[in-house]
Scaffold this active site. Structure first.
Site, PDB file in Angstrom:
ATOM      1  N   THR A  80      62.470  11.397 -25.634  1.00 15.88           N
ATOM      2  CA  THR A  80      62.781  10.986 -27.001  1.00 15.88           C
ATOM      3  C   THR A  80      61.566  11.274 -27.885  1.00 15.88           C
ATOM      4  O   THR A  80      60.430  11.152 -27.446  1.00 15.88           O
ATOM      5  CB  THR A  80      63.152   9.493 -27.077  1.00 15.88           C
ATOM      6  OG1 THR A  80      62.009   8.687 -26.764  1.00 15.88           O
ATOM      7  CG2 THR A  80      64.289   9.160 -26.118  1.00 15.88           C
ATOM      8  N   GLY A  81      61.823  11.670 -29.114  1.00 19.58           N
ATOM      9  CA  GLY A  81      60.710  12.092 -29.960  1.00 19.58           C
ATOM     10  C   GLY A  81      60.027  13.313 -29.382  1.00 19.58           C
ATOM     11  O   GLY A  81      58.806  13.461 -29.464  1.00 19.58           O
ATOM     12  N   GLY A  82      60.820  14.217 -28.825  1.00 20.19           N
ATOM     13  CA  GLY A  82      60.258  15.373 -28.128  1.00 20.19           C
ATOM     14  C   GLY A  82      60.052  16.587 -29.005  1.00 20.19           C
ATOM     15  O   GLY A  82      59.833  17.688 -28.488  1.00 20.19           O
TER      16      GLY A  82
ATOM     17  N   ILE B   3      52.805  14.314 -28.685  1.00 20.04           N
ATOM     18  CA  ILE B   3      52.809  14.029 -27.252  1.00 20.04           C
ATOM     19  C   ILE B   3      54.175  14.304 -26.646  1.00 20.04           C
ATOM     20  O   ILE B   3      54.282  14.817 -25.531  1.00 20.04           O
ATOM     21  CB  ILE B   3      52.383  12.560 -27.005  1.00 20.04           C
ATOM     22  CG1 ILE B   3      50.907  12.374 -27.372  1.00 20.04           C
ATOM     23  CG2 ILE B   3      52.620  12.164 -25.551  1.00 20.04           C
ATOM     24  CD1 ILE B   3      50.455  10.919 -27.365  1.00 20.04           C
ATOM     25  N   GLY B   4      55.228  13.974 -27.375  1.00 23.05           N
ATOM     26  CA  GLY B   4      56.579  14.205 -26.862  1.00 23.05           C
ATOM     27  C   GLY B   4      56.849  15.668 -26.593  1.00 23.05           C
ATOM     28  O   GLY B   4      57.395  16.040 -25.545  1.00 23.05           O
TER      29      GLY B   4
ATOM     30  N   SER C 144      50.273   2.069 -25.805  1.00 24.47           N
ATOM     31  CA  SER C 144      49.066   2.344 -26.593  1.00 24.47           C
ATOM     32  C   SER C 144      47.962   1.404 -26.160  1.00 24.47           C
ATOM     33  O   SER C 144      48.214   0.245 -25.798  1.00 24.47           O
ATOM     34  CB  SER C 144      49.343   2.145 -28.087  1.00 24.47           C
ATOM     35  OG  SER C 144      48.141   2.211 -28.834  1.00 24.47           O
TER      36      SER C 144
ATOM     37  N   TYR D 267      51.786  -3.056 -34.794  1.00 19.97           N
ATOM     38  CA  TYR D 267      51.874  -1.928 -33.863  1.00 19.97           C
ATOM     39  C   TYR D 267      51.434  -2.357 -32.464  1.00 19.97           C
ATOM     40  O   TYR D 267      52.119  -2.067 -31.467  1.00 19.97           O
ATOM     41  CB  TYR D 267      50.992  -0.798 -34.375  1.00 19.97           C
ATOM     42  CG  TYR D 267      50.941   0.421 -33.484  1.00 19.97           C
ATOM     43  CD1 TYR D 267      52.026   1.280 -33.386  1.00 19.97           C
ATOM     44  CD2 TYR D 267      49.790   0.720 -32.749  1.00 19.97           C
ATOM     45  CE1 TYR D 267      51.978   2.405 -32.581  1.00 19.97           C
ATOM     46  CE2 TYR D 267      49.731   1.844 -31.944  1.00 19.97           C
ATOM     47  CZ  TYR D 267      50.825   2.686 -31.859  1.00 19.97           C
ATOM     48  OH  TYR D 267      50.776   3.796 -31.050  1.00 19.97           O
TER      49      TYR D 267
END
Length: 245
Positions: A12-14, A18-19, A137, A150
Site C-alpha cells: 500500500t502506498g507503493g 519507501i513503498g 516510525s 504522528y
C-alpha cells in the site's frame, strides 16, 4: 536471489518513497506486485517499473469502505496474497497546542484505522504462511517535539503487530514492524523540510546521514521472506542509531 518467485505481494502506498522501493525490490526477486496509492499518474509510472504483470490500484486509505473495496477488487482478480507491506500513511507535524480534531482524526484514520480494517478485509485472501509488515516510525520511541499525533499513531501500529500476530498465527500469518528513522524520500519536500531543518535532523543521527529507501526495503523483504519464519510480532528499528544512542 528470487525469494519471492511465484509469490504475490501487496504494497500500500507503493507509488513513491519507501513503498515504491519495496515494491521494486519485491519485483526484482520474482514477485508479482500489487500497489495502491492516491495519485493516478505516479501509480502508472510506478507500475511500469514493476513488470508486465504488476497491478496498480487507486485507493485512498483511511476508511472501512476503501479497505473493503480494495479487498473486493483483488478477490475479483483472483489474487491471493503471500505478503503485504502496509506502507500508506500520513505525517502530521505540529506543536501540541496547535493540533486540532481534524489533524488527529486524519492521522489516525490513515495510519491506524486504514491498516486495521484493510488487514481485516484481506485476511480471507492471505495464503497460509503469509507475512504482513507494517511501516512504523522511530517517532513512537523518542520524544520529538511536534510529533505527538504522528508518534502516537505509529506506536499503535507497533502494538497492533503483537495482537494481530497472536490472532493470525493459527493461519501461520506473521505480523512484524519496520520503524525507520529519517529517510530521504519525497515526503521531506511535502513536509517543507528545508535545508536548515534537514541539517539539524541529520546532526541527531549518529551515522551522520539520512537513511535510504532501499535500506528500509531490504529489511521489509527480509521480514516477508521465509528466512524470517521465526520472527513474529517484532519491531526492527532502522534509524542509524538515532533512537539508541
Amino acid at each position: 536471489m528470487n525469494r519471492f518467485e511465484g509469490k504475490t505481494v501487496l504494497v500500500t502506498g507503493g507509488n513513491s518513497g519507501i513503498g515504491l522501493a519495496a515494491a521494486q525490490a519485491f519485483a526484482a526477486e520474482g514477485a508479482r506486485v500489487v500497489i495502491t496509492g492516491r495519485d493516478e499518474a505516479s501509480l502508472a509510472t510506478a507500475r511500469a517499473s514493476l513488470g508486465h504483470d504488476a497491478i496498480a490500484i487507486r485507493n485512498v486509505a483511511g476508511t472501512v469502505a476503501a479497505a473493503r473495496k480494495l479487498a473486493e477488487h483483488l478477490k475479483n482478480e483472483d489474487v491471493r496474497l503471500d505478503a503485504m507491506f502496509v506502507n500508506a500513511g500520513v505525517g502530521t507535524f505540529a506543536p501540541f497546542s496547535e493540533i486540532d480534531e481534524r489533524a488527529w482524526d486524519e492521522t489516525f484514520a490513515i495510519n491506524v484505522k486504514g491498516p486495521y480494517f484493510q488487514i481485516q478485509a484481506l485476511v480471507p485472501l492471505f495464503n497460509d504462511g503469509a507475512s504482513i509488515v507494517l511501516n512504523g516510525s522511530i517517532n513512537a520511541h523518542i520524544g520529538m517535539p511536534a510529533s505527538s499525533v504522528y508518534a502516537a499513531s505509529k506506536a499503535a501500529l507497533a502494538s497492533l503487530a503483537k495482537t494481530l500476530s497472536a490472532e493470525l498465527l493459527p493461519r501461520g500469518v506473521r505480523v512484524n514492524v519496520v520503524s525507520p528513522g529519517p529517510v530521504a524520500t519525497p515526503l521531506h519536500a511535502k513536509l517543507g523540510l528545508v535545508d536548515e531543518a534537514a541539517a539539524g535532523l541529520k546532526a541527531q543521527i549518529p551515522l551522520g546521514r539520512f537513511g535510504k529507501a532501499s535500506e528500509v526495503a531490504a529489511t521489509v523483504l527480509l521480514l516477508a521472506s521465509q528466512e524470517a519464519g521465526f520472527i513474529v510480532g517484532t519491531e526492527i528499528v532502522i534509524d542509524g542509531g538515532m533512537s539508541q544512542l
